[in-house]
Design a protein around this motif. Structure first.
Motif, PDB file in Angstrom:
ATOM      1  N   HIS A 140       0.657  -1.230  -0.139  1.00  0.00           N
ATOM      2  CA  HIS A 140      -0.035  -0.094   0.112  1.00  0.00           C
ATOM      3  C   HIS A 140       0.817   1.361  -0.213  1.00  0.00           C
ATOM      4  O   HIS A 140       1.472   1.812   0.909  1.00  0.00           O
ATOM      5  N   ASP A 142       1.384   5.336  -1.780  1.00  0.00           N
ATOM      6  CA  ASP A 142       0.763   6.526  -3.626  1.00  0.00           C
ATOM      7  C   ASP A 142       2.115   6.449  -3.631  1.00  0.00           C
ATOM      8  O   ASP A 142       2.192   7.850  -4.103  1.00  0.00           O
ATOM      9  N   TRP A 143       2.382   5.634  -4.591  1.00  0.00           N
ATOM     10  CA  TRP A 143       3.195   5.970  -6.009  1.00  0.00           C
ATOM     11  C   TRP A 143       3.556   4.920  -6.896  1.00  0.00           C
ATOM     12  O   TRP A 143       2.468   3.929  -6.636  1.00  0.00           O
ATOM     13  N   TRP A 342       8.082   3.918   3.514  1.00  0.00           N
ATOM     14  CA  TRP A 342       6.190   4.614   3.719  1.00  0.00           C
ATOM     15  C   TRP A 342       5.372   3.917   4.082  1.00  0.00           C
ATOM     16  O   TRP A 342       4.667   2.972   3.996  1.00  0.00           O
ATOM     17  N   TYR A 441      -7.189  17.117   4.065  1.00  0.00           N
ATOM     18  CA  TYR A 441      -7.248  16.370   4.078  1.00  0.00           C
ATOM     19  C   TYR A 441      -8.301  16.336   5.373  1.00  0.00           C
ATOM     20  O   TYR A 441      -9.428  15.448   5.665  1.00  0.00           O
ATOM     21  N   GLY A 525      -0.192   7.963  -9.925  1.00  0.00           N
ATOM     22  CA  GLY A 525      -0.938   7.530  -8.298  1.00  0.00           C
ATOM     23  C   GLY A 525      -0.331   5.832  -8.792  1.00  0.00           C
ATOM     24  O   GLY A 525      -0.353   5.265  -9.227  1.00  0.00           O
ATOM     25  N   ASP A 526      -1.026   5.342  -7.272  1.00  0.00           N
ATOM     26  CA  ASP A 526      -0.753   3.456  -7.899  1.00  0.00           C
ATOM     27  C   ASP A 526      -1.681   3.430  -8.617  1.00  0.00           C
ATOM     28  O   ASP A 526      -2.726   3.686  -9.260  1.00  0.00           O
ATOM     29  N   TYR A 533      -7.789   2.299  -1.547  1.00  0.00           N
ATOM     30  CA  TYR A 533      -7.144   3.295  -1.262  1.00  0.00           C
ATOM     31  C   TYR A 533      -6.667   4.645  -2.431  1.00  0.00           C
ATOM     32  O   TYR A 533      -6.836   3.748  -2.855  1.00  0.00           O
ATOM     33  N   PHE A 534      -6.566   5.994  -2.118  1.00  0.00           N
ATOM     34  CA  PHE A 534      -6.338   6.271  -2.933  1.00  0.00           C
ATOM     35  C   PHE A 534      -7.471   6.657  -3.732  1.00  0.00           C
ATOM     36  O   PHE A 534      -7.099   7.347  -5.053  1.00  0.00           O
ATOM     37  N   ARG A 537      -6.915  10.449  -6.070  1.00  0.00           N
ATOM     38  CA  ARG A 537      -6.426  10.498  -7.650  1.00  0.00           C
ATOM     39  C   ARG A 537      -6.883  10.959  -8.869  1.00  0.00           C
ATOM     40  O   ARG A 537      -6.544   9.528  -9.056  1.00  0.00           O
ATOM     41  N   SER A 540      -5.156   9.732 -12.025  1.00  0.00           N
ATOM     42  CA  SER A 540      -4.417   8.527 -11.539  1.00  0.00           C
ATOM     43  C   SER A 540      -3.421   9.642 -11.548  1.00  0.00           C
ATOM     44  O   SER A 540      -2.405   8.958 -11.274  1.00  0.00           O
ATOM     45  N   ASN A 542      -1.090  11.461  -8.482  1.00  0.00           N
ATOM     46  CA  ASN A 542      -0.804  12.395  -7.040  1.00  0.00           C
ATOM     47  C   ASN A 542      -0.560  13.953  -7.553  1.00  0.00           C
ATOM     48  O   ASN A 542      -0.143  14.494  -7.628  1.00  0.00           O
TER      49      ASN A 542
END
Ligand code: ADA
Length: 571
Positions: A140, A142-143, A342, A441, A525-526, A533-534, A537, A540, A542
């Motif tokens: 998990h 975030d990139w 991370w 957030y 993004g992921d 998650y995410f 985004r 896709s 960030n």
């Protein structure tokens, strides 16, 4: 290009950049079918360095893939193969023989092959980019999760006696330095031999000594010398010294800068002068090149960061290229370097696993070894946003911090917390980084004030009241070109509002020693669209970059530029 300067005048080196045969192995059958001896015919060619996900039909491929290159030696010679970065698990084979395994992604590893016969040789790399609960980062993250040989592979020809490592340390008293140089020289010869070791500063000899090595011996030569009145490396006014070690048959060049790093009065001090850090978080990523970021674009990132008025960069979230650090050294910009732990969704059970911790320790050691001489690097960071409220986190972090302090006492040890009000790790560090996203957030951007008040009280109560605090992440998403009259979520206007307001609040807090905006440029993004998650985004990506992924400025860039340029470096 690996560096902005030449690392060897004598040693013969070659980058194996260019087309390599490539075969994805989604069924993971290559080991059984011995692809390291017989590469499959139905393969394609990919450019190395590169990320396979940037090539057609491989965008979302995660898993095992193989690379093959034929290399040539003109005569029997000792060869050193350096892999400057391969993502994830890497197994290296030469002529069907397993040279070794490496786990990591952003640091070099190498193999020495003595007396490789003349002729063609088959070099095969098996990589596995799969993330799981014990990889760093874990599954998990975030990139965008690329795979491949992301930095050059280098082939060096070594003489019988070669320079294995050059390590330079110093102590400073004002501008007088006491230099400690260690040169590790190794013999691959079948018999004893003697050489002369010479050390140069820029082009002037400052030390020479005869050395003798028995067959196969490794010798560490330690040299201490007083260097009075040296030119100090300062932010914005960098002074660099090139140090060369030579044995006549081999040589190694590196660069250093003399500076003293301390903290006092909630500030980072360089050579005794407080430096308020005006920073951004930079991923070394681009939609066309992924993590195989070309040096040409590093130059452009540097120009943009300078235009913004930055004096500091956080290398989020992994060790960045030597070429990039060379540029920062040359321009007097300070750097925060970290390993890719991370942790926003990192389970405590993972933090307690010994394999996970061992991997982190190796990553830290490799990062410190690779970046040791860069004067721009002033922080070693051990993790980002793990669950820092627990005993598991404390135990693991203590191990990581102890290793860093054992390897390097000249720099500051740090981390970034997302739980500032419940964090149990505060007393372990020289500097504390806080990641918080008021206005994005949670709550409104003004929420930072109350949080920081409580944080400072808590830090005081935990005995960390004097530790400098850096705001290491804050910001919000703004989609390039989405500009309107009203500040809506995802508009450039709203992003600019959050970032500018946050900067003003932080600057008014005397306990904050610097700010790193999340983030420099938009990043992919992921890739797992099925994940939970995410989900915010858009595209896709960030989208919290001050510039978009093609480095075009958003409104936030212009506002931050005005703010950063109006702030003095010193307070
Ligand atoms: C975290 C994290 C970043 C990024 C950011 C965000 O703080 O450290 O990598 O994911 O949040 O955009 O949410």
């Amino acid at each position: 290009m690996l560096r902005t300067f030449q690392e060897h005048h004598i040693r013969q080196t070659e980058l194996l950049d260019g087309p390599w045969d490539f075969a994805a192995d989604p069924g993971n059958v290559g080991m059984q079918e011995k692809w390291f001896e017989r590469f499959p015919h139905e393969n394609r060619s990919l450019y190395v360095p590169g990320c396979w996900n940037n090539e057609l039909n491989l965008f979302d491929y995660e898993g095992v893939a193989w690379y093959k290159k034929t290399i040539r030696t003109e005569k029997r010679q000792h060869v050193r193969l350096i892999f400057h970065a391969v993502l994830g698990h890497a197994d290296i084979y030469l002529n069907g023989k397993h040279l070794g395994y490496h786990y990591g992604g952003y640091t070099p590893f190498e193999f020495i092959v003595p007396s490789l016969p003349e002729g063609e040789h088959l070099l095969v790399v098996r990589t596995d980019s799969t993330l799981d609960r014990l990889t760093i980062p874990t599954e998990h993250v975030d990139w965008f999760h690329y795979g491949g040989i992301i930095r050059p592979v280098e082939l060096q020809v070594l003489p019988d006696i070669y320079i294995e490592r050059l390590k330079i340390d110093y102590e400073l008293d004002g501008s007088d330095a006491r230099l400690h140089v260690q040169v590790q020289v190794t013999s691959l010869a079948a018999a004893g031999s003697s050489e002369t070791l010479t050390l140069y500063a820029d082009n002037d000899v400052f030390h020479t000594e005869p050395i003798q090595l028995a067959a196969g011996q490794t010798l560490i030569c330690s040299i201490e010398q007083a260097w009075p009145s040296i030119r100090l490396w300062n932010p914005g006014k960098p002074e660099l010294y090139s140090i060369r070690a030579s044995t006549g048959q081999d040589d190694k060049i590196d660069r250093i800068g003399f500076r003293r790093i301390e903290t006092s009065g909630h500030r980072i001090l360089i050579n005794g002068n407080p430096l308020f850090l005006k920073g951004v978080n930079r991923h070394e990523e681009h939609p066309e090149w992924g993590f195989a970021f070309p040096p040409r674009l590093m130059q452009k990132d540097l120009d943009i960061a300078r235009e913004l008025g930055c004096n500091a960069i956080r290398g989020s979230h992994y060790p960045q290229s030597a070429y990039w650090l060379d540029l920062l050294d040359e321009h007097g910009i300070v750097f925060w370097s970290e390993i890719p732990m991370w942790g926003a969704f990192l389970p405590n059970e993972t933090a307690a696993e010994s394999l996970f911790q061992e991997r982190a320790l190796v990553m830290l050691e490799e990062m410190i070894t690779a970046q040791y001489h860069h004067p721009s690097v002033i922080f070693w960071s051990v993790h980002n946003e793990i669950d820092s409220r627990t005993q598991e986190a404390y135990t693991m972090t203590k191990r990581l911090v102890d290793l860093v302090r054992q390897l390097d006492t000249s720099r500051l040890v740090t981390y970034a917390t997302m739980h500032p009000l419940e964090d149990v790790l505060l007393p372990l560090f020289d500097v504390i980084g806080i990641n918080k996203y008021y206005g994005w957030y949670e709550g409104k951007v003004g929420g930072f004030e109350g949080m920081l008040r409580q944080f400072h009280e808590r830090a005081e109560a935990m005995g960390a009241g004097d530790t400098p605090v850096l705001m290491t992440e804050f910001g919000g998403a703004g989609i390039f070109g989405d500009v309107g009259w009203e500040p809506r979520l995802f508009s450039e206007n709203y992003q600019a509002h959050i970032v500018s307001e946050a900067l003003r609040l932080f600057k008014a807090d005397p306990k904050i020693g610097g700010t790193f905006i999340w983030q420099f440029a938009d990043t992919r993004g992921d890739l797992k669209s099925g994940g939970t998650y995410f989900r915010d985004r858009a595209r896709s990506f960030n989208n919290k970059g001050l510039v978009n992924e093609y480095r075009k400025p958003k409104q936030a860039f212009r506002e931050v530029r005005d703010i950063y340029r109006s702030w003095a470096d010193s307070h």
